[in-house]
Structures are given as structure tokens and as C-alpha cells.
Design a protein around this motif. Structure first.
Motif, PDB file in Angstrom:
ATOM      1  N   GLU A  70      35.910  52.770  -7.754  1.00  0.00           N
ATOM      2  CA  GLU A  70      36.414  51.420  -7.530  1.00  0.00           C
ATOM      3  C   GLU A  70      35.784  50.780  -6.281  1.00  0.00           C
ATOM      4  OE1 GLU A  70      40.611  51.633  -7.320  1.00  0.00           O
ATOM      5  OE2 GLU A  70      40.897  52.064  -9.459  1.00  0.00           O
ATOM      6  N   GLU A  73      32.352  49.626  -7.200  1.00  0.00           N
ATOM      7  CA  GLU A  73      32.421  48.396  -7.996  1.00  0.00           C
ATOM      8  C   GLU A  73      32.793  47.194  -7.119  1.00  0.00           C
ATOM      9  OE1 GLU A  73      35.161  49.102 -11.107  1.00  0.00           O
ATOM     10  OE2 GLU A  73      33.876  50.548 -12.170  1.00  0.00           O
ATOM     11  N   ASN A  76      29.794  46.328  -5.291  1.00  0.00           N
ATOM     12  CA  ASN A  76      28.605  46.232  -6.145  1.00  0.00           C
ATOM     13  C   ASN A  76      27.456  47.048  -5.540  1.00  0.00           C
ATOM     14  OD1 ASN A  76      27.127  45.416  -8.357  1.00  0.00           O
ATOM     15  ND2 ASN A  76      26.445  43.485  -7.389  1.00  0.00           N
TER      16      ASN A  76
END
Length: 469
Positions: A70, A73, A76
């Protein structure tokens, strides 16, 4: 003009004072807008958290927890774990770009931890003895590669800031003086032109900060001067016409008066005829006085009649005007009650003939508007620095509305209602002009007996002188 220039200077100073405040507010706004939502140093904290989220597995390798995925993400980012000693990558994320190396020397690690790997800005964190490197999108961060500063520079920062502020303050002052000087040089002639515009012919140079305003001032000046020339031409023509008519009417009017006097004194004529001749003579005298008043009003209005000042005993002037009026009232229809302090001789600087004319006109006004006769009271009241001459009658008087018209009329050419209605007009206008030429004032009101009241007030510089008659 000083007030206007002062206002402009205050406006410029206000602008200069507001500039630092606006700068400070903009810096605060910049800090608010650029404040990161992510706390704890952003990507650097993320690299440390990725190191904590890696767990070793049997048979070699590492497994990234769900929380770690997470974090990748969220930023990025991609990540690698570089093994201590060998420099080999022993773990990497699934989204690792192909161009990222899988082995790093000590020199490369030193460079990449503070800079970029293949143009990807990097942040690092430790997992035991190994090194976690996160690579972020190429447009996410801008990194300062040489982030060391001279200690003397940091220690001298207060002095540098004070110097910076002093130099900027000096620059603001120089700019203010340059701008203010230029504005003042442009504004001052325009303001001077606007102030002198009603009285004098002006021309303002149409350049500088207020070039358009200067052009407007010049246009207004041209219109005003054109209007003045047209008005002067028209008034000169009117004054010339009045003077010409006064001159031309004098001779035939004198003949009428002379023949009427002869007929009035001719005992061979019936009494009724002589009486009519007397009426003609008296009316001719009124006409002569009216023409004289008209000419004198015109001259006073255009300052063509000089006021010949001399030392006058105002009491004697008032008394003489009353006597002259009584001499022209042989029938005694207008008896005068003359009241004056017996021991008062009021000395002023004035024109004897004009003042007598003013007083006589007030008395004639009562005579004109009361053909059946009336009583007239003439009273002088003295006080320190001023003298009041009150002339009242107990005649028909005027209505309140008519009194307001007389007070507010700009000149004697006012509506008088029906064609037979007598008017208070030219004579009172002449009284106003004569008294104003002597620095006094005129009050017109209802008389205490319901008739007409005219109060003439003259100033007596230096107080009053009293002598015995």
C-alpha cells in the motif's frame, strides 16, 4: 493645491507601506499551499517503513507485507533492498523498471542515496545492515545534490537579512522619490491650472502622468474664455444701450418737465388743467430719476461708476436725504418721523452722493407704493463698530410670498403680476449695490405697522466718534 499634493503623497506612501504586508501575506499563502499532506519527511519515512515491512522467507528472499504494498502504491514508487557487503539487490518490487541496476558499488550507493537512479529521485531507509532504496516518479521530487552550506554563511544570516532589508528599503525609497517626483511634476501644473481656471486664462502642457486631464483642462479653459468674451460683448452692448437711451431721453424729458412747470404756474389756465400739469411734472421727475437709477445701476454693476470715498458725517447725510424728500412732497402726504441720537455724529469713509441716493430711493419706494399717502419713520441706531439706518412705513406693505421674491430676485427684471401692479425693483437694487460698494448690508422685511422696512447697516472702522451738533 497643497492639500491635493499631500493627498497624492499619502497615497504613494500607503502603496509603499502595503507592499511589504502583501509580500508577507504571499509568503504565508505560499507556505500553506505547498505544505505537504504527508508528514514525517514523506518518501524518506516511506523507505524506512518498507524496510520494516520486509520479512525473510525460508530458502532465501524477502516478502513484502500488504501494508508495504500500500505504501508503494501511495507513493507510486518502486523499491529494492541492497545487501550489505556484496552490493547485490536481494529484493525488489514487482514494478521495478528494467533499466535499474541489480548491483551497486560503494561509490554508486553513495551517489544514489543523495541523488537519482536513472533520473528517478530516490529516498533511502535501513533494514538492519542492508539498505532500502525507493525510486519515485521522475516528476515527483527535485533534490538538492550538494546540500552543505558554509558555517560562516549560516552564522552571518541575521546580518545578511538586515543588509537585505536595508538595501530593499533604500531601493523602495529611491523608487518612491523618483515616482513621486515624476507624479508631482505632472500633477502640480494641472492642479494649478484647475485652481486658476475660473479667474485666469490658463494653458497646461499636455504631457506626463495626467496628459489627458491637462488636455481636458485646456478645453474647458477655451470654452470658459469664449463664454466670457461673448458675455462681455453682450453686457457691453447692454451697458452702451442703457447709457445711450439715458442720454437721448434727457433732452425731451427736460422739455416736458419745463413746459409742464410753465403750464402749472400759468394763472390763466383752469385749476384742473394746472393740477394735471403738476402731475405731469412730478411724474416726469420720477421718470428722470428712474432713468438715472437705471444708468447708475448699470455703471455700478460693471464697475464703471467710481466710488469717491471721503470722510462723511453719516448723520448729516441721512438728514439731508430726508430734507430733499420732504421738499418734493409739497402736499405733505408722506410725513417723516426722523429719530437720531442728538449727540451722535457717525463718521465713515463713503460717497456722499451715492449714499444720499440710496436713502432717497428707499423713501421714494414708500411713496411709489402708497399713492394715497403713508407715514414714514427714519431711525438711526449706533453701536460699537456699526450703524443701522431703519426706514419703515405704515403703508400697504407686501405679502410674505412677494417679500421672498424681492429678497431672492437676482435683478430688478422680475415678474410683477398684472401690468398695473407696482413693483419693488430697480430702486432697491440700486440701494443694494450702493451699500455693498460701501461694505455694508441691506435687510428687507415687514414693518412693525404692517408696512415695508428697509434696514441699511454700515461698518464703522475704529468705533464711533461722538460730537455735539
Amino acid at each position: 493645491m497643497k492639500g491635493t499634493l499631500k493627498l497624492i503623497r499619502r497615497f504613494l506612501m500607503m502603496v509603499i507601506c502595503i507592499a511589504p504586508i502583501l509580500l508577507l501575506l504571499n509568503l504565508i499563502l505560499l507556505a500553506v499551499l505547498t505544505w505537504k499532506d504527508r508528514s514525517h519527511n514523506g518518501g524518506w519515512t516511506a523507505a524506512r517503513e518498507i524496510g520494516e515491512a520486509l520479512t525473510p522467507v525460508e530458502g532465501g528472499g524477502y516478502l513484502l507485507s500488504g501494508e508495504g504494498r500500500e505504501i508503494l502504491e501511495q507513493y507510486n514508487a518502486w523499491g529494492i533492498l541492497v545487501e550489505d557487503g556484496t552490493g547485490n539487490v536481494v529484493w525488489h518490487s514487482d514494478n521495478l523498471p528494467e533499466e535499474i541496476p541489480m548491483h551497486y558499488s560503494a561509490a554508486e550507493i553513495s551517489w544514489y542515496t543523495r541523488g537519482y537512479i536513472e533520473d528517478y529521485p530516490t529516498t533511502v531507509g535501513a533494514r538492519g545492515e542492508d539498505l532500502v532504496i525507493l525510486g519515485h516518479p521522475k516528476t515527483s521530487y527535485w533534490k538538492l545534490l550538494w546540500n552543505a552550506f558554509d558555517y560562516d554563511l549560516i552564522a552571518g544570516m541575521p546580518r545578511i537579512l538586515l543588509t537585505f532589508l536595508a538595501v530593499n528599503g533604500l531601493l523602495v525609497f529611491v523608487i518612491y522619490m523618483a515616482v513621486a517626483g515624476r507624479v508631482m511634476r505632472s500633477v502640480k501644473p494641472v492642479i494649478q491650472g484647475m485652481e486658476t481656471l475660473p479667474e485666469e486664462d490658463v494653458h497646461v502642457w499636455e504631457k506626463g502622468f495626467l496628459a489627458e486631464v491637462a488636455a481636458a483642462v485646456n478645453r474647458v479653459n477655451e470654452k470658459l474664455r469664449a463664454q466670457e468674451r461673448a458675455l462681455r460683448k453682450r453686457e457691453n452692448a447692454r451697458a452702451g444701450w442703457i447709457s445711450g437711451v439715458s442720454h437721448d431721453i434727457r433732452t425731451p424729458l427736460s422739455m416736458v418737465m419745463g413746459y409742464a412747470a410753465e403750464l402749472e404756474a400759468d394763472d390763466r389756465l383752469p385749476a384742473e388743467a394746472r393740477k394735471k400739469a403738476g402731475v405731469i411734472r412730478l411724474q416726469s421727475i420720477k421718470m428722470k430719476n428712474l432713468v438715472g437709477d437705471l444708468n447708475l445701476v448699470s455703471k455700478l454693476e460693471y464697475q464703471m461708476q467710481p466710488v469717491r470715498l471721503e470722510d462723511l458725517n453719516l448723520t448729516a447725510v441721512l438728514r439731508q436725504a430726508v430734507v430733499d424728500f420732504i421738499n418734493l412732497d409739497p402736499e405733505g402726504k408722506y410725513p417723516i418721523d426722523f429719530q437720531c441720537p442728538e449727540d451722535a455724529a457717525v463718521f465713515i469713509q463713503g460717497d456722499k452722493i451715492l449714499l444720499q441716493r440710496a436713502i432717497y430711493n428707499v423713501l421714494s419706494n414708500s411713496q411709489m407704493h402708497n399713492p394715497e399717502g403713508c407715514r414714514i419713520e427714519v431711525r438711526m441706531e449706533v453701536e460699537t463698530g456699526a450703524v443701522h439706518m431703519l426706514l419703515t412705513d405704515d403703508g400697504v406693505g407686501v405679502t410674505h410670498e412677494r417679500l421672498q421674491e424681492i429678497r431672492n430676485a437676482p435683478h430688478y427684471m422680475m415678474s410683477s403680476g398684472s401690468g398695473t401692479q407696482l413693483r419693488h425693483g430697480l430702486g432697491l437694487l440700486l440701494v443694494h449695490q450702493i451699500v455693498q460698494a460701501h461694505g455694508g448690508s441691506v435687510r428687507i422685511d415687514h414693518g412693525p405697522s404692517g408696512g415695508f422696512l428697509v434696514e441699511v447697516t454700515l461698518q464703522v472702522p475704529g468705533g464711533l466718534s461722538r460730537v455735539s451738533f
